[in-house]
Scaffold this active site. Structure first.
Site, mmCIF file in Angstrom:
data_model
loop_
_atom_site.group_PDB
_atom_site.id
_atom_site.type_symbol
_atom_site.label_atom_id
_atom_site.label_comp_id
_atom_site.label_asym_id
_atom_site.label_seq_id
_atom_site.Cartn_x
_atom_site.Cartn_y
_atom_site.Cartn_z
ATOM 1 N N ASP A 97 17.744 -73.353 -30.255
ATOM 2 C CA ASP A 97 17.974 -72.891 -28.881
ATOM 3 C C ASP A 97 16.653 -72.907 -28.119
ATOM 4 O OD1 ASP A 97 19.640 -71.840 -26.810
ATOM 5 O OD2 ASP A 97 18.760 -69.866 -27.142
ATOM 6 N N HIS A 145 18.014 -72.790 -24.453
ATOM 7 C CA HIS A 145 17.611 -71.378 -24.371
ATOM 8 C C HIS A 145 18.709 -70.525 -23.724
ATOM 9 C CE1 HIS A 145 13.812 -68.742 -24.548
ATOM 10 N NE2 HIS A 145 14.897 -67.993 -24.629
ATOM 11 N N GLU A 179 9.726 -76.632 -24.148
ATOM 12 C CA GLU A 179 10.535 -75.914 -23.163
ATOM 13 C C GLU A 179 9.843 -75.650 -21.831
ATOM 14 O OE1 GLU A 179 13.071 -72.020 -23.830
ATOM 15 O OE2 GLU A 179 12.112 -72.812 -25.599
ATOM 16 N N ARG A 202 11.404 -68.622 -30.721
ATOM 17 C CA ARG A 202 10.476 -69.317 -29.827
ATOM 18 C C ARG A 202 10.165 -70.673 -30.440
ATOM 19 N NH1 ARG A 202 11.902 -66.464 -26.546
ATOM 20 N NH2 ARG A 202 10.764 -65.011 -25.205
HETATM 21 P P1 NAI Z 1 11.946 -57.276 -32.275
HETATM 22 O O1 NAI Z 1 10.569 -56.937 -31.804
HETATM 23 O O2 NAI Z 1 13.016 -56.233 -32.287
HETATM 24 O O3 NAI Z 1 11.855 -57.880 -33.769
HETATM 25 C C1 NAI Z 1 10.893 -58.786 -34.178
HETATM 26 C C2 NAI Z 1 10.676 -58.600 -35.670
HETATM 27 O O4 NAI Z 1 9.780 -59.607 -36.128
HETATM 28 C C3 NAI Z 1 10.044 -57.230 -36.014
HETATM 29 O O5 NAI Z 1 10.804 -56.580 -37.011
HETATM 30 C C4 NAI Z 1 8.663 -57.609 -36.508
HETATM 31 O O6 NAI Z 1 8.175 -56.724 -37.516
HETATM 32 C C5 NAI Z 1 8.921 -58.996 -37.073
HETATM 33 N N1 NAI Z 1 7.702 -59.761 -37.271
HETATM 34 C C6 NAI Z 1 6.535 -59.681 -36.614
HETATM 35 N N2 NAI Z 1 5.652 -60.519 -37.148
HETATM 36 C C7 NAI Z 1 6.258 -61.137 -38.178
HETATM 37 C C8 NAI Z 1 5.843 -62.111 -39.127
HETATM 38 N N3 NAI Z 1 4.598 -62.607 -39.115
HETATM 39 N N4 NAI Z 1 6.740 -62.511 -40.041
HETATM 40 C C9 NAI Z 1 7.989 -62.003 -40.066
HETATM 41 N N5 NAI Z 1 8.432 -61.076 -39.196
HETATM 42 C C10 NAI Z 1 7.568 -60.653 -38.266
HETATM 43 O O7 NAI Z 1 12.376 -58.542 -31.406
HETATM 44 P P2 NAI Z 1 13.860 -59.053 -31.099
HETATM 45 O O8 NAI Z 1 14.401 -58.359 -29.912
HETATM 46 O O9 NAI Z 1 14.650 -59.041 -32.360
HETATM 47 O O10 NAI Z 1 13.555 -60.564 -30.660
HETATM 48 C C11 NAI Z 1 13.035 -61.512 -31.569
HETATM 49 C C12 NAI Z 1 12.620 -62.755 -30.786
HETATM 50 O O11 NAI Z 1 13.792 -63.402 -30.275
HETATM 51 C C13 NAI Z 1 11.774 -62.474 -29.528
HETATM 52 O O12 NAI Z 1 10.394 -62.364 -29.867
HETATM 53 C C14 NAI Z 1 12.035 -63.678 -28.685
HETATM 54 O O13 NAI Z 1 11.048 -64.656 -28.987
HETATM 55 C C15 NAI Z 1 13.404 -64.186 -29.158
HETATM 56 N N6 NAI Z 1 14.449 -64.093 -28.132
HETATM 57 C C16 NAI Z 1 15.198 -65.227 -27.843
HETATM 58 C C17 NAI Z 1 16.186 -65.180 -26.885
HETATM 59 C C18 NAI Z 1 17.039 -66.381 -26.575
HETATM 60 O O14 NAI Z 1 17.729 -66.388 -25.552
HETATM 61 N N7 NAI Z 1 17.069 -67.401 -27.421
HETATM 62 C C19 NAI Z 1 16.432 -63.958 -26.113
HETATM 63 C C20 NAI Z 1 15.664 -62.816 -26.549
HETATM 64 C C21 NAI Z 1 14.687 -62.912 -27.500
#
Ligand code: NAI
Length: 330
Positions: free
Chosen positions: A258, A295, A263, A234
């Site tokens: 990305d 994105h 955005e 993000r």
């Molecule tokens: P997820 O929920 O599986 O993993 C997120 C991880 O971040 C978790 O392991 C969590 O413990 C960790 N986390 C939480 N707070 C934290 C902190 N303060 N410091 C370090 N780690 C922390 O989420 P997923 O599916 O892996 O997605 C991650 C992010 O990717 C989403 O939140 C979204 O913003 C982004 N995303 C981007 C896309 C794109 O097209 N560029 C598409 C899908 C998601």
């Protein structure tokens, strides 16, 4: 059940209309407008709305959706930081999302940005097209035996760790909840150590109060000179003005984004000179070692089809009064 699908693009129509025949109880109407306080009233007569990361699902929008009788918001994405969950709860509007449609799609794009920055592929492409076959300005470094720092090791971060392992990299990670499945090849370290020891840093944690602007001038100063920073998570994880200061300090070999802070302001849809002049994204683009994509991390055939099918399954869970593991609450 009638769903109004906001911000519909041709590829959404393709993936959802391909999946819809398996869900005869659901009817979808598509609109090109994105969801915001001005367009929320279009949902009159519908049971649910389908929205995206770019939608404005703030209190004002939710109030109008509530007045129109909407009981469900189907986010066709993983992130939901643009939804005011407290207000949704107040109006008893349920919010469901698609948590992990294709982590590999985003992780592969993160590595594509890393490689493109490292080997100056955008520059190489343009040079050769102009008949310039010289190698000046194209030097990169081997990823093999270098250190990748992965911040956030959920579904996407874990996929990125596996990709980096394939490149023969040493992997450091920082997460508030370490991922057990990675323990054989990933070393969890404090954020400070990850910042100071990594040659490539890739962000994969969600945007929350605790992660807002986690990459700022203080954390940038802790990074190695010549680091590559990749953000596919993000935009607001990175404080853009500080990133620009870091680029000016020659901290980065490359920056691959990305996602970027502006955005949701449609900066590049309204290309007026005035807006572009004051846009930090436009300032970022003026640097030769910055590569920005729009994105598109999620944008693969496999991911779109998984998004359509999970979104429609979420709608069915709502319709049948079942709980869904994909519901998000305040
Ligand atoms: P997820 O929920 O599986 O993993 C997120 C991880 O971040 C978790 O392991 C969590 O413990 C960790 N986390 C939480 N707070 C934290 C902190 N303060 N410091 C370090 N780690 C922390 O989420 P997923 O599916 O892996 O997605 C991650 C992010 O990717 C989403 O939140 C979204 O913003 C982004 N995303 C981007 C896309 C794109 O097209 N560029 C598409 C899908 C998601």
């Amino acid at each position: 059940m009638k769903i109004l699908f906001y911000d519909a693009k041709s590829y959404d129509l393709e993936s959802f209309s391909g999946t819809l025949p398996g869900f005869p109880e659901i009817e979808i109407e598509y609109t090109k407008s994105d969801l915001d306080p001005r367009t929320a009233a279009l949902a009159d007569g519908f049971d649910a709305v389908c929205a995206f990361v770019s939608s404005d699902v703030s209190a004002r929008t939710l109030t109008i959706l509530h007045e129109k009788g909407i009981g469900l918001i189907l986010m066709r994405c993983a992130g939901y930081n643009n939804v005011d969950l407290d207000v949704a709860k107040k109006y008893d509007i349920r919010v469901m999302r698609v948590p992990g449609y294709s982590p590999e799609a985003v992780a592969e794009h993160a590595m594509a940005l890393c490689l493109a920055c490292n080997r100056r592929l955008y520059k190489a492409y343009n040079k050769v097209r102009e008949n310039d076959f010289s190698l000046s300005g194209l030097m990169g470094f081997n990823l093999h035996e270098k250190t990748a720092g992965i911040i956030g090791t959920g579904k996407i971060g874990a996929a990125m760790c596996r990709i980096c392992r394939g490149f023969g990299m040493k992997i450091l990670a920082y997460d508030v909840y370490p991922n057990e499945s990675l323990k054989d090849f990933v070393e969890y370290v404090p954020l400070e150590r990850l910042l100071s020891d990594s040659d490539v840093i890739s962000l994969h944690c969600p945007l929350m109060d605790s992660t807002y602007h986690m990459i700022n001038i203080d954390t940038i100063r802790q990074m190695k000179d010549g680091v590559i920073l990749v953000n596919t998570s993000r935009g607001a994880l990175v404080k853009t003005d500080d990133l620009i200061e870091g680029i000016r300090m020659h901290k980065f070999a490359g920056v691959g984004l990305d996602v970027y802070e502006e955005e949701t302001n449609n900066v590049f849809e309204d290309r007026s000179d005035e807006i572009l002049e004051h846009s930090t994204t436009a300032r970022l683009l003026s640097f030769p070692n910055v590569m920005i994509t729009s994105h598109q991390g999620f944008f693969t055939r496999e991911a779109l089809s998984a998004i359509a099918s999970t979104t429609l399954q979420n709608a069915m869970a709502f319709l049948q009064g079942r709980s869904s593991g994909n519901e998000v609450t305040a």
